[in-house]
Every structure is written in structure tokens, then in C-alpha cells.
Design a protein around this motif. Structure first.
Motif, PDB file in Angstrom:
ATOM      1  N   VAL A  26      24.291  35.433  41.770  1.00 16.99           N
ATOM      2  CA  VAL A  26      24.871  33.672  42.116  1.00 16.99           C
ATOM      3  C   VAL A  26      26.234  34.349  42.267  1.00 16.99           C
ATOM      4  O   VAL A  26      26.910  34.857  41.886  1.00 16.99           O
ATOM      5  CB  VAL A  26      24.708  33.367  41.505  1.00 16.99           C
ATOM      6  CG1 VAL A  26      25.777  32.126  41.921  1.00 16.99           C
ATOM      7  CG2 VAL A  26      23.094  32.754  41.606  1.00 16.99           C
ATOM      8  N   GLU A  27      27.089  34.487  43.768  1.00 12.48           N
ATOM      9  CA  GLU A  27      28.478  34.365  43.997  1.00 12.48           C
ATOM     10  C   GLU A  27      29.107  33.850  43.238  1.00 12.48           C
ATOM     11  O   GLU A  27      28.698  32.416  43.544  1.00 12.48           O
ATOM     12  CB  GLU A  27      28.641  34.926  44.808  1.00 12.48           C
ATOM     13  CG  GLU A  27      28.201  36.303  45.580  1.00 12.48           C
ATOM     14  CD  GLU A  27      29.185  37.487  46.848  1.00 12.48           C
ATOM     15  OE1 GLU A  27      30.313  36.968  46.999  1.00 12.48           O
ATOM     16  OE2 GLU A  27      29.040  37.825  47.899  1.00 12.48           O
ATOM     17  N   TYR A  28      30.451  34.312  42.456  1.00 13.65           N
ATOM     18  CA  TYR A  28      31.249  32.931  42.309  1.00 13.65           C
ATOM     19  C   TYR A  28      32.524  33.355  41.498  1.00 13.65           C
ATOM     20  O   TYR A  28      32.361  34.087  41.096  1.00 13.65           O
ATOM     21  CB  TYR A  28      30.525  32.291  40.395  1.00 13.65           C
ATOM     22  CG  TYR A  28      31.296  30.842  39.699  1.00 13.65           C
ATOM     23  CD1 TYR A  28      30.769  30.131  39.881  1.00 13.65           C
ATOM     24  CD2 TYR A  28      32.489  31.324  39.036  1.00 13.65           C
ATOM     25  CE1 TYR A  28      31.507  28.751  39.528  1.00 13.65           C
ATOM     26  CE2 TYR A  28      33.211  30.143  38.301  1.00 13.65           C
ATOM     27  CZ  TYR A  28      32.325  28.308  38.558  1.00 13.65           C
ATOM     28  OH  TYR A  28      32.741  27.622  37.933  1.00 13.65           O
ATOM     29  N   GLU A  29      33.270  32.687  42.368  1.00 12.99           N
ATOM     30  CA  GLU A  29      34.808  32.978  42.388  1.00 12.99           C
ATOM     31  C   GLU A  29      35.338  34.121  42.442  1.00 12.99           C
ATOM     32  O   GLU A  29      36.265  34.737  42.417  1.00 12.99           O
ATOM     33  CB  GLU A  29      35.642  32.248  40.880  1.00 12.99           C
ATOM     34  CG  GLU A  29      35.785  30.920  40.797  1.00 12.99           C
ATOM     35  CD  GLU A  29      35.999  30.367  39.862  1.00 12.99           C
ATOM     36  OE1 GLU A  29      36.830  31.478  38.872  1.00 12.99           O
ATOM     37  OE2 GLU A  29      36.309  29.370  39.623  1.00 12.99           O
ATOM     38  N   GLY A  30      34.215  35.201  43.627  1.00 10.43           N
ATOM     39  CA  GLY A  30      34.808  36.187  44.015  1.00 10.43           C
ATOM     40  C   GLY A  30      33.822  37.559  43.292  1.00 10.43           C
ATOM     41  O   GLY A  30      34.051  39.000  44.257  1.00 10.43           O
ATOM     42  N   SER A  31      32.904  37.536  42.744  1.00  7.55           N
ATOM     43  CA  SER A  31      32.471  38.087  42.152  1.00  7.55           C
ATOM     44  C   SER A  31      30.995  37.747  41.461  1.00  7.55           C
ATOM     45  O   SER A  31      30.513  36.494  41.485  1.00  7.55           O
ATOM     46  CB  SER A  31      32.782  38.418  40.618  1.00  7.55           C
ATOM     47  OG  SER A  31      33.023  37.654  39.340  1.00  7.55           O
ATOM     48  N   LEU A  32      29.810  37.944  41.131  1.00  6.39           N
ATOM     49  CA  LEU A  32      28.263  37.978  41.156  1.00  6.39           C
ATOM     50  C   LEU A  32      28.492  37.443  39.611  1.00  6.39           C
ATOM     51  O   LEU A  32      29.947  37.683  38.862  1.00  6.39           O
ATOM     52  CB  LEU A  32      27.439  39.262  41.308  1.00  6.39           C
ATOM     53  CG  LEU A  32      27.719  39.637  42.699  1.00  6.39           C
ATOM     54  CD1 LEU A  32      26.387  40.979  42.553  1.00  6.39           C
ATOM     55  CD2 LEU A  32      26.702  38.768  43.678  1.00  6.39           C
ATOM     56  N   LEU A  33      27.946  36.724  39.149  1.00  6.62           N
ATOM     57  CA  LEU A  33      27.843  36.242  38.152  1.00  6.62           C
ATOM     58  C   LEU A  33      27.329  37.521  37.077  1.00  6.62           C
ATOM     59  O   LEU A  33      27.834  37.156  35.802  1.00  6.62           O
ATOM     60  CB  LEU A  33      26.778  34.830  37.381  1.00  6.62           C
ATOM     61  CG  LEU A  33      26.263  33.242  38.154  1.00  6.62           C
ATOM     62  CD1 LEU A  33      25.840  32.982  37.912  1.00  6.62           C
ATOM     63  CD2 LEU A  33      28.404  32.697  37.764  1.00  6.62           C
ATOM     64  N   VAL A  34      26.545  38.501  36.922  1.00  8.30           N
ATOM     65  CA  VAL A  34      26.930  39.103  36.318  1.00  8.30           C
ATOM     66  C   VAL A  34      27.775  40.048  36.037  1.00  8.30           C
ATOM     67  O   VAL A  34      27.663  40.712  35.188  1.00  8.30           O
ATOM     68  CB  VAL A  34      24.817  40.042  36.436  1.00  8.30           C
ATOM     69  CG1 VAL A  34      25.689  41.180  37.429  1.00  8.30           C
ATOM     70  CG2 VAL A  34      24.633  41.268  35.487  1.00  8.30           C
ATOM     71  N   GLU A  35      27.863  40.125  36.979  1.00 10.64           N
ATOM     72  CA  GLU A  35      29.862  40.978  37.261  1.00 10.64           C
ATOM     73  C   GLU A  35      30.698  40.572  36.259  1.00 10.64           C
ATOM     74  O   GLU A  35      31.419  41.079  34.627  1.00 10.64           O
ATOM     75  CB  GLU A  35      30.382  41.310  38.316  1.00 10.64           C
ATOM     76  CG  GLU A  35      29.246  42.137  39.197  1.00 10.64           C
ATOM     77  CD  GLU A  35      29.908  42.325  40.767  1.00 10.64           C
ATOM     78  OE1 GLU A  35      29.860  43.594  41.016  1.00 10.64           O
ATOM     79  OE2 GLU A  35      30.959  41.320  41.517  1.00 10.64           O
ATOM     80  N   ARG A  36      31.129  38.854  35.894  1.00 17.88           N
ATOM     81  CA  ARG A  36      31.450  38.461  35.236  1.00 17.88           C
ATOM     82  C   ARG A  36      31.386  38.473  33.780  1.00 17.88           C
ATOM     83  O   ARG A  36      32.019  38.556  33.335  1.00 17.88           O
ATOM     84  CB  ARG A  36      31.921  36.670  35.728  1.00 17.88           C
ATOM     85  CG  ARG A  36      32.013  36.448  36.887  1.00 17.88           C
ATOM     86  CD  ARG A  36      32.036  34.873  37.386  1.00 17.88           C
ATOM     87  NE  ARG A  36      32.796  34.092  36.510  1.00 17.88           N
ATOM     88  CZ  ARG A  36      34.026  33.600  36.670  1.00 17.88           C
ATOM     89  NH1 ARG A  36      34.423  33.857  37.580  1.00 17.88           N
ATOM     90  NH2 ARG A  36      34.785  32.798  36.308  1.00 17.88           N
ATOM     91  N   ALA A  37      29.654  38.041  33.650  1.00 17.14           N
ATOM     92  CA  ALA A  37      29.861  38.417  31.998  1.00 17.14           C
ATOM     93  C   ALA A  37      29.802  39.653  31.822  1.00 17.14           C
ATOM     94  O   ALA A  37      30.741  39.713  29.780  1.00 17.14           O
ATOM     95  CB  ALA A  37      27.702  37.922  32.257  1.00 17.14           C
TER      96      ALA A  37
END
Length: 193
Positions: A26-37
Motif C-alpha cells: 500500500v502506498e501512503y504519503e509517497g512510500s510503501l507502508l513496508v518502507e515506512r515501517a
């Protein structure tokens, strides 16, 4: 005395039935959720393990998981418990650490409002015998800190989508107030446009 070694375990294996797709993608505010985490976890922990399952190859190919070790949970469809076991098993055999990892800081892929500050506050309690959970306005959530001494018990009692809940309910757990440090909301369904 050396500081405890705290590893992050990012659980990102689910298929996202209610969401309609794996939340890791899932993309969220410019990045994938897994990348954010992973980025958030890396700000606090070393090593960082990310457990993938649903569409794992696509997640691995698309996501920037630099600095994280990727583990595949082949049994991801059975629920979060199998991903938690996969992560803890990966830590038990972590290379290059003579005394091993002292504690695992478990966080979820679908909590985009998680912050390094909340992770750090819970990680500060790390020890082999630690059990701690973040609370927000008195409600337990994530991250969850599992000291090494508890990994076997957590693995034995974790079932389905409950993860460590049953084990934590049967033990003395330190609650760490993280109210205002992070948004504990998870993304269960896509936002309404």
C-alpha cells in the motif's frame, strides 16, 4: 556493561483481506507502508528483520528495504502468529552476535503513524527478561517488546492472528505510555476518497 541489543521485527506478511491487497504494497504519503515501517524501525534498532508473506517476491522487488533482513513466512495465510514465530526464529540464529539479541521490538506494517520516539520509549526497557507494551490513552497496542527469555513461550502460545496476546495476558507486562508520541491507528480498510 554493554547496552542491550534490540532487534526490530516488522510484521508485513498479511494478505490484507479487508484492505483488498497486501498492506506491505500500500502506498501512503509517497512510500510503501513496508518502507515506512522499516525506516522507522531502523532509526531505533539494529538489526531490523521484516517478515514478508503475501506477494513476498513483488514486495521484495518493489520496496526499498535497505538495511533490513527479509524473512519469508511460507505459512503467512495462517495468521500473524506464524509471522511472529518466523521473526523470532530468525533472531535466535542471528549471525555475528556471540551473546545474541537481548530483545525483539515487534511492530506492524499497517501502522503508518508509528514513530521512532514511540519505538525508542519501549525499546529503552530492553533486557532478556523484559515484557513491555506501548499504550495509548490506556489501550495496549504496538510496539511490543519481547525479551529473549520469552521467545520460546510466545512461539508456543501464539495462534492465528493473536500473536503474543495470550502469552502477554498470562505474564507481568510493563505498560509504556506512548500517548501523543505516535498514532496507533492501523489501516484495516482503504481510506474513503
Amino acid at each position: 556493561m554493554n547496552s542491550p541489543i534490540v532487534a526490530a521485527v516488522v510484521l508485513a506478511a498479511g494478505g490484507g483481506r479487508r484492505y483488498g491487497m497486501p498492506k506491505a504494497l500500500v502506498e501512503y504519503e509517497g512510500s510503501l507502508l513496508v518502507e515506512r515501517a522499516v525506516r522507522t524501525a531502523r532509526a531505533v534498532c539494529d538489526p531490523v528483520l521484516v517478515v514478508l508473506g503475501a506477494q513476498a517476491v513483488e514486495v521484495w522487488q518493489r520496496a526499498d528495504l535497505d538495511g533490513a533482513t527479509v524473512l519469508a513466512n511460507r505459512d503467512w495465510e495462517s495468521g500473524m502468529a506464524s509471522s511472529l514465530r518466523t521473526g523470532l526464529d530468525g533472531l535466535r540464529s542471528w549471525p555475528g552476535r556471540a551473546d545474541g539479541i537481548d530483545a525483539a521490538l515487534v511492530t506492524l506494517v499497517d501502522m503508518p503513524g508509528m514513530t521512532a520516539e514511540a519505538l525508542r520509549r519501549v525499546a529503552d526497557l530492553a533486557a532478556p527478561d523484559a515484557l513491555a507494551v506501548a499504550t495509548y490513552d490506556g489501550v495496549r497496542s504496538h510496539p511490543v517488546l519481547l525479551g529473549r527469555d520469552h521467545w520460546a513461550g510466545v512461539g508456543e502460545t501464539a495462534t492465528g492472528d493473536e500473536g503474543a496476546r495470550r502469552y502477554l495476558a498470562a505474564h507481568d507486562v510493563t505498560e509504556v505510555d506512548c500517548t501523543g508520541l505516535a498514532d496507533p491507528a492501523d489501516l484495516d480498510v482503504p481510506p474513503v476518497p
